[in-house]
Design a protein around this motif. Structure first.
Motif, PDB file in Angstrom:
ATOM      1  N   PRO A 196       8.862  16.739 -57.102  1.00 50.42           N
ATOM      2  CA  PRO A 196       8.324  17.027 -55.761  1.00 50.42           C
ATOM      3  C   PRO A 196       6.807  17.177 -55.720  1.00 50.42           C
ATOM      4  CG  PRO A 196      10.256  18.366 -56.189  1.00 50.42           C
ATOM      5  CD  PRO A 196       9.923  17.681 -57.497  1.00 50.42           C
ATOM      6  N   GLU A 197       6.244  17.733 -56.804  1.00 53.74           N
ATOM      7  CA  GLU A 197       4.790  17.977 -56.779  1.00 53.74           C
ATOM      8  C   GLU A 197       3.981  16.792 -57.291  1.00 53.74           C
ATOM      9  OE1 GLU A 197       6.287  19.204 -60.808  1.00 53.74           O
ATOM     10  OE2 GLU A 197       6.965  19.374 -58.704  1.00 53.74           O
ATOM     11  N   LYS A 198       4.688  15.696 -57.614  1.00 53.66           N
ATOM     12  CA  LYS A 198       3.982  14.528 -58.150  1.00 53.66           C
ATOM     13  C   LYS A 198       4.175  13.336 -57.237  1.00 53.66           C
ATOM     14  CE  LYS A 198       4.234  15.995 -63.002  1.00 53.66           C
ATOM     15  NZ  LYS A 198       2.793  16.190 -63.167  1.00 53.66           N
ATOM     16  N   ARG A 199       3.420  12.276 -57.532  1.00 51.74           N
ATOM     17  CA  ARG A 199       3.570  11.032 -56.793  1.00 51.74           C
ATOM     18  C   ARG A 199       3.227   9.860 -57.700  1.00 51.74           C
ATOM     19  NH1 ARG A 199      -1.672  10.718 -52.705  1.00 51.74           N
ATOM     20  NH2 ARG A 199      -3.274  11.223 -54.253  1.00 51.74           N
ATOM     21  N   SER A 200       3.651   8.681 -57.297  1.00 50.90           N
ATOM     22  CA  SER A 200       3.415   7.466 -58.077  1.00 50.90           C
ATOM     23  C   SER A 200       2.342   6.640 -57.391  1.00 50.90           C
ATOM     24  CB  SER A 200       4.700   6.650 -58.190  1.00 50.90           C
ATOM     25  OG  SER A 200       4.429   5.375 -58.739  1.00 50.90           O
ATOM     26  N   LEU A 201       1.315   6.277 -58.157  1.00 50.00           N
ATOM     27  CA  LEU A 201       0.247   5.405 -57.667  1.00 50.00           C
ATOM     28  C   LEU A 201       0.327   4.093 -58.434  1.00 50.00           C
ATOM     29  CD1 LEU A 201      -2.765   7.908 -57.481  1.00 50.00           C
ATOM     30  CD2 LEU A 201      -1.129   7.334 -55.696  1.00 50.00           C
ATOM     31  N   ALA A 202       0.474   2.982 -57.712  1.00 48.97           N
ATOM     32  CA  ALA A 202       0.597   1.666 -58.356  1.00 48.97           C
ATOM     33  C   ALA A 202      -0.712   0.902 -58.205  1.00 48.97           C
ATOM     34  CB  ALA A 202       1.753   0.892 -57.746  1.00 48.97           C
ATOM     35  N   PHE A 203      -1.267   0.463 -59.343  1.00 46.90           N
ATOM     36  CA  PHE A 203      -2.529  -0.274 -59.359  1.00 46.90           C
ATOM     37  C   PHE A 203      -2.285  -1.683 -59.884  1.00 46.90           C
ATOM     38  CE2 PHE A 203      -3.763   4.141 -59.545  1.00 46.90           C
ATOM     39  CZ  PHE A 203      -4.871   4.215 -58.720  1.00 46.90           C
ATOM     40  N   ARG A 204      -3.038  -2.615 -59.325  1.00 50.06           N
ATOM     41  CA  ARG A 204      -3.000  -4.001 -59.821  1.00 50.06           C
ATOM     42  C   ARG A 204      -4.289  -4.260 -60.590  1.00 50.06           C
ATOM     43  NH1 ARG A 204      -0.558  -7.442 -55.723  1.00 50.06           N
ATOM     44  NH2 ARG A 204       1.275  -6.694 -56.858  1.00 50.06           N
ATOM     45  N   VAL A 205      -4.128  -4.687 -61.860  1.00 55.26           N
ATOM     46  CA  VAL A 205      -5.266  -4.979 -62.733  1.00 55.26           C
ATOM     47  C   VAL A 205      -5.381  -6.487 -62.850  1.00 55.26           C
ATOM     48  CG1 VAL A 205      -6.314  -4.599 -64.987  1.00 55.26           C
ATOM     49  CG2 VAL A 205      -4.799  -2.855 -64.007  1.00 55.26           C
ATOM     50  N   LEU A 206      -6.567  -7.035 -62.477  1.00 58.55           N
ATOM     51  CA  LEU A 206      -6.819  -8.473 -62.592  1.00 58.55           C
ATOM     52  C   LEU A 206      -7.811  -8.703 -63.724  1.00 58.55           C
ATOM     53  CD1 LEU A 206      -7.185  -9.453 -58.808  1.00 58.55           C
ATOM     54  CD2 LEU A 206      -5.154  -9.551 -60.254  1.00 58.55           C
ATOM     55  N   MET A 207      -7.442  -9.683 -64.616  1.00 59.23           N
ATOM     56  CA  MET A 207      -8.271  -9.975 -65.791  1.00 59.23           C
ATOM     57  C   MET A 207      -8.512 -11.477 -65.875  1.00 59.23           C
ATOM     58  SD  MET A 207      -6.381  -7.369 -68.449  1.00 59.23           S
ATOM     59  CE  MET A 207      -4.803  -7.585 -67.645  1.00 59.23           C
ATOM     60  N   GLN A 208      -9.741 -11.830 -66.284  1.00 55.33           N
ATOM     61  CA  GLN A 208     -10.123 -13.247 -66.363  1.00 55.33           C
ATOM     62  C   GLN A 208     -11.381 -13.382 -67.195  1.00 55.33           C
ATOM     63  OE1 GLN A 208     -11.445 -15.088 -62.679  1.00 55.33           O
ATOM     64  NE2 GLN A 208     -10.240 -16.920 -63.100  1.00 55.33           N
ATOM     65  N   ASP A 209     -11.519 -14.542 -67.848  1.00 57.71           N
ATOM     66  CA  ASP A 209     -12.719 -14.856 -68.624  1.00 57.71           C
ATOM     67  C   ASP A 209     -13.250 -16.182 -68.145  1.00 57.71           C
ATOM     68  OD1 ASP A 209     -14.389 -15.868 -71.022  1.00 57.71           O
ATOM     69  OD2 ASP A 209     -13.998 -13.754 -71.461  1.00 57.71           O
ATOM     70  N   THR A 210     -14.556 -16.360 -68.180  1.00 57.08           N
ATOM     71  CA  THR A 210     -15.151 -17.605 -67.691  1.00 57.08           C
ATOM     72  C   THR A 210     -15.216 -18.682 -68.769  1.00 57.08           C
ATOM     73  OG1 THR A 210     -17.365 -16.804 -68.256  1.00 57.08           O
ATOM     74  CG2 THR A 210     -16.571 -16.375 -66.005  1.00 57.08           C
ATOM     75  N   GLN A 211     -14.952 -18.321 -70.061  1.00 54.39           N
ATOM     76  CA  GLN A 211     -15.126 -19.276 -71.144  1.00 54.39           C
ATOM     77  C   GLN A 211     -13.810 -19.699 -71.801  1.00 54.39           C
ATOM     78  OE1 GLN A 211     -18.187 -20.484 -71.641  1.00 54.39           O
ATOM     79  NE2 GLN A 211     -18.869 -19.096 -69.980  1.00 54.39           N
ATOM     80  N   ARG A 212     -12.720 -18.955 -71.559  1.00 49.73           N
ATOM     81  CA  ARG A 212     -11.484 -19.251 -72.274  1.00 49.73           C
ATOM     82  C   ARG A 212     -10.297 -18.677 -71.527  1.00 49.73           C
ATOM     83  NH1 ARG A 212     -10.130 -14.485 -75.015  1.00 49.73           N
ATOM     84  NH2 ARG A 212     -11.818 -12.929 -74.934  1.00 49.73           N
ATOM     85  N   THR A 213      -9.134 -19.120 -71.952  1.00 49.21           N
ATOM     86  CA  THR A 213      -7.901 -18.567 -71.428  1.00 49.21           C
ATOM     87  C   THR A 213      -7.545 -17.317 -72.221  1.00 49.21           C
ATOM     88  OG1 THR A 213      -7.123 -20.765 -70.761  1.00 49.21           O
ATOM     89  CG2 THR A 213      -5.457 -19.012 -71.001  1.00 49.21           C
ATOM     90  N   LEU A 214      -7.191 -16.248 -71.507  1.00 46.14           N
ATOM     91  CA  LEU A 214      -6.877 -14.986 -72.180  1.00 46.14           C
ATOM     92  C   LEU A 214      -5.514 -15.097 -72.890  1.00 46.14           C
ATOM     93  CD1 LEU A 214      -7.963 -12.413 -69.440  1.00 46.14           C
ATOM     94  CD2 LEU A 214      -9.237 -13.102 -71.477  1.00 46.14           C
ATOM     95  N   GLU A 215      -5.441 -14.481 -74.064  1.00 45.87           N
ATOM     96  CA  GLU A 215      -4.195 -14.459 -74.820  1.00 45.87           C
ATOM     97  C   GLU A 215      -3.406 -13.204 -74.500  1.00 45.87           C
ATOM     98  OE1 GLU A 215      -5.173 -14.830 -78.896  1.00 45.87           O
ATOM     99  OE2 GLU A 215      -6.015 -16.852 -78.676  1.00 45.87           O
TER     100      GLU A 215
END
Length: 792
Positions: A748-767
């Motif tokens: 009852p005293e807590k709550r859920s916060l949902a975040f979206r994390v966006l990741m990208q590189d300009t030189q390569r594809t992320l692994e």
């Protein structure tokens, strides 16, 4: 000041028309407010004499009149006026005459021919009186044009004078100006002393010589107060806005308008002993001519005899000592009262008078004897009688002085920018009877006794340009080097912000910077508001420290006018005391921007259901104003706002303002209806903008991960986001909140916060390994710093 143009032209008649005359006076500082004809246009109306007036054979209320119009033969006129009588001289509109609104034709009235119309004042457009025919003077010649004999081609001028030009509150003063402006000769009636035919005199005692340093009086005996005032005098008085009363009163008013010297006529038989000019005794009262009983204050000057107070000096005479139609002996008064002894006294008792209007501005202190001689001659000519000697009491030390004022011609040329020669300046000054003496490079100017307004060099400079003509001063546009002001790209104009708010349906208001002390206390928690020394109203007694009170006041005013949907904004300066340790002089004057929304979120329409505006509507408007810059919001306590529905607005971690719903207490107290939502922020924070910087567009795919974190309910989303962003690698492009959840499965005293994390590189594809490691680091930071746990 209202006056007849023909009266003015009888004294000074320049060869210019009425319009040019008004323009000349206006450009000399005597502003002409109105110039109206005394009668509307009409023609074909002559003086006629009723020879006989017989009852109409077919109508009880009509008369058949035989009228002599100076044509040799009598005209038959049917008339319904009750006062039509044989021997009476009246205006006759001949057949073919043109009257205001209609033409006169020959007609039959109840079977009797009528060759014209006998006229009332209303039919000629002279007044609204239609109770009978307009009776004309018996001395008028039959057949003459009525416009000519009644001077109906005259015009009434009304001029607006500044308080320093009391010398122009008379025909003589205006004529003096007109003569100087046009060069036309000025010819006032010659005032010859009236020799005393009686030894009778009344002593005068100046008990208050500083307030009244000159008082003249004269006894006139055997006057006939029932003698009618001549028509020429009554016409001039009426066209000057003064109602004719009786011959004695009319003469005093006439001389006041002609020369500028107020006079008063006492019934000499009602006076006892010497005349005293003094201040009142305790408990003394006076019954005035306006039937008002006044208990004069200690600084109000009185005219009194040995028995009682007679009048308020320079203001109004008393009823008990005033002249009547039965008066045969008159005591005539003409005096000079110091302006400071009269100023404000009439208004203190709730009225004003022509005399007080002049005396409080300044009357020529040398005019009293001339005015009493002029009034004496007119009374004797109209009412008969004999005059005693003029008795004058003077305290020379109390009379004003006219010290010479020095003016430098070179200074005049520099100030006015006109190449006037010294000789031109002397001629201009002497044209208004100023005495000029050259002393080296300086002109020494001595004002005449009627000019109270010339005391310093600037007065003379003004006098020179006024007489030269303001419209004769050449207009030279200013010249200077113009350079464009620097406007940094990081600073946007206020007009742009105002347009943004207007585009979002807000309307701009401008409120006073002076507000009610109660508003400052209630809405700003400001007990030490900056007070005004001389507020224009009791509810505007302090300087505002916030724009919020003004917006709420505007909202309340609109609510009272049945406005349901209201969106307002204002930008302006506020005023705050300096904090301890700062210099004590002055105070802070920050610029702020505030907006308020109340009522429906959207205008009434079919496309969406009606709902009340809320916190998030106004938050969205605020964010739109700052876009693309990002704002953060944290809970805050503010005296004007609802606890729990108020937020501190931050930009770059710095507090710049507040946002929230108005406190229910103030909604009820100020009768605001539904609770409005508002924001107030520093204007500089709005005007500062972040310049866009180039960033390379990546050709590689973006990677998205969603994190749902369970935290204590008191931890704000902004706090969580800042912790998650701190120290993240360059591949993390953004972290944004997209969901909040409380309910089943969460404590009852807590709550859920949902975040979206966006990741990208300009030189390569992320692994995948790199992405997973970054997400794990972000989660670990939330766990260690905020006590969060990952929601399963």
């Amino acid at each position: 000041m209202q006056f007849s143009e023909q009266w003015l032209r009888s004294v000074c008649n320049p060869q210019i028309d009425s319009d040019e005359l008004g323009h000349r006076l206006t450009m000399a500082g005597l502003e002409v407010e109105e110039c109206d004809p005394v009668a509307p246009p009409f023609s074909g109306v002559v003086v006629a004499r009723i020879v006989s007036a017989e009852p109409h054979p077919n109508a009880d209320k009509l008369k058949v009149c035989q009228v002599d119009a100076g044509q040799g033969e009598s005209l038959q006129i049917v008339c319904g006026a009750p006062n039509a009588a044989a021997g009476m001289k009246v205006p006759l509109a001949m057949v073919g005459a043109s009257l205001p609104g209609f033409q006169i034709k020959a007609a039959k009235l109840r079977g009797v021919e009528s060759s014209g119309m006998l006229c009332s004042a209303r039919e000629l457009g002279l007044s609204e009186d239609h109770g009978g025919l307009l009776a004309l003077d018996d001395d008028l010649e039959v057949g003459r044009d009525v416009r000519e004999v009644l001077s109906l081609d005259d015009r009434k001028f009304t001029i607006k004078l500044t308080p320093n030009r009391a010398d122009c509150l008379s025909i003589a003063g205006i004529a003096r100006e007109l003569s100087a402006l046009t060069g036309a000769a000025m010819a006032l009636p010659v005032v010859e002393p009236v020799p005393a035919a009686l030894p009778d005199r009344r002593e005068i005692v100046l008990d208050a010589p500083q307030a009244c340093p000159r008082y003249c009086g004269r006894i006139l005996r055997g006057v006939d107060a029932r003698s009618p005032s001549p028509d020429w005098m009554k016409r001039r008085l009426e066209r000057s806005g003064v109602r004719p009363i009786s011959a004695l009163v009319d003469v005093t008013n006439y001389v006041m308008l002609e020369l500028g010297q107020p006079l008063h006529a006492f019934d000499d038989s009602k006076l006892s002993g010497a005349i005293h000019v003094r201040f009142p005794s305790p408990g003394e009262s006076v019954l005035l001519l306006n039937e008002q009983v006044v208990k004069p204050s200690a600084d109000t000057l009185l005219i009194a005899d040995e028995a009682r107070a007679l009048a308020l000096a320079g203001i109004m005479g008393g009823e008990e000592s005033g002249v009547t139609l039965d008066t045969t002996d008159v005591f005539l008064e003409s005096a000079f009262f110091a302006p400071e002894a009269i100023a404000g006294r009439a208004r203190q008792y709730g009225f004003t008078s022509d005399a007080s209007h002049r005396f409080e501005r300044g009357v020529d202190y040398e005019l009293a004897v001339q005015a009493i001689e002029r009034a004496t001659r007119l009374i004797l000519d109209i009412c008969g009688g004999k005059a005693g000697p003029v008795v004058e009491a003077v305290d020379q030390a109390g009379l004003p002085t006219r010290p010479a004022v020095r003016v430098r011609p070179e200074r005049v040329r520099k100030v006015l920018g006109i190449g006037l020669s010294d000789e031109q300046m002397v001629a201009l000054l002497e044209s208004v009877q100023l005495s000029v003496r050259r002393e080296g490079e300086v002109l020494e100017v001595t004002p005449p006794s009627f000019r109270f307004d010339i005391t310093i060099e600037e007065d003379l400079i003004e006098e020179i340009v006024r007489l030269y003509g303001y419209d004769e001063v050449p207009t030279a546009p200013p010249r200077g080097r113009i350079s464009m002001l620097e406007r940094p790209e990081t600073r946007r104009p206020l007009a742009e912000v105002r347009r943004l708010l207007a585009d979002r349906d807000y309307q701009e208001v401008i409120n006073y910077a002076f507000v009610d002390a109660a508003w400052e206390r209630d809405l700003c928690g400001n007990e030490g508001a900056i007070r005004l020394a001389n507020p224009i109203a009791s509810q505007m007694s302090v300087m505002r420290s916030s724009l919020i009170p003004g917006l709420i006041s505007s909202l309340a005013a609109n609510r009272k006018r049945q406005q349901s949907r209201i969106r307002l904004f204002e930008s302006g300066r506020c005023f705050e005391r300096k904090a301890d340790g700062e210099p004590v002089t002055g105070f802070h004057q920050p610029l702020k921007l505030a907006a308020l929304a109340a009522g429906s979120a959207l205008s009434e329409q079919w496309g969406s259901a009606e709902r009340a505006v809320d916190f998030y509507d106004v938050k969205g408007d605020l964010e739109a104003v700052f876009a693309p810059a990002r704002l953060d919001f944290e809970p805050v306590s503010h005296p004007a706002l609802h606890p729990g529905r108020a937020a501190s607005v931050k930009r770059g971690g710095r507090h710049i303002g507040v946002l929230g719903e108005v406190h229910p207490l103030w909604v009820e107290r100020y009768d605001l209806g539904s609770a409005p939502v508002l924001f107030e922020i520093e204007l500089d924070a709005v005007l500062d903008r972040t310049m866009p910087a180039y960033a390379e567009v990546s050709r590689f795919p973006i990677v998205s991960r969603d994190l749902a974190l369970i935290l204590d309910g008191g931890v704000s989303a902004a706090r969580v986001r800042s912790v998650l962003l701190a120290g993240t690698p360059a591949i993390v492009k953004s972290i944004e909140l997209f969901d909040v959840y409380q309910g089943k499965g969460i404590e009852p005293e807590k709550r859920s916060l949902a975040f979206r994390v966006l990741m990208q590189d300009t030189q390569r594809t992320l692994e995948d390994a790199e992405v997973d490691a970054t997400v794990a680091a972000i989660v670990e930071k939330a766990v260690s710093t905020l006590g969060a746990r990952l929601r399963g």
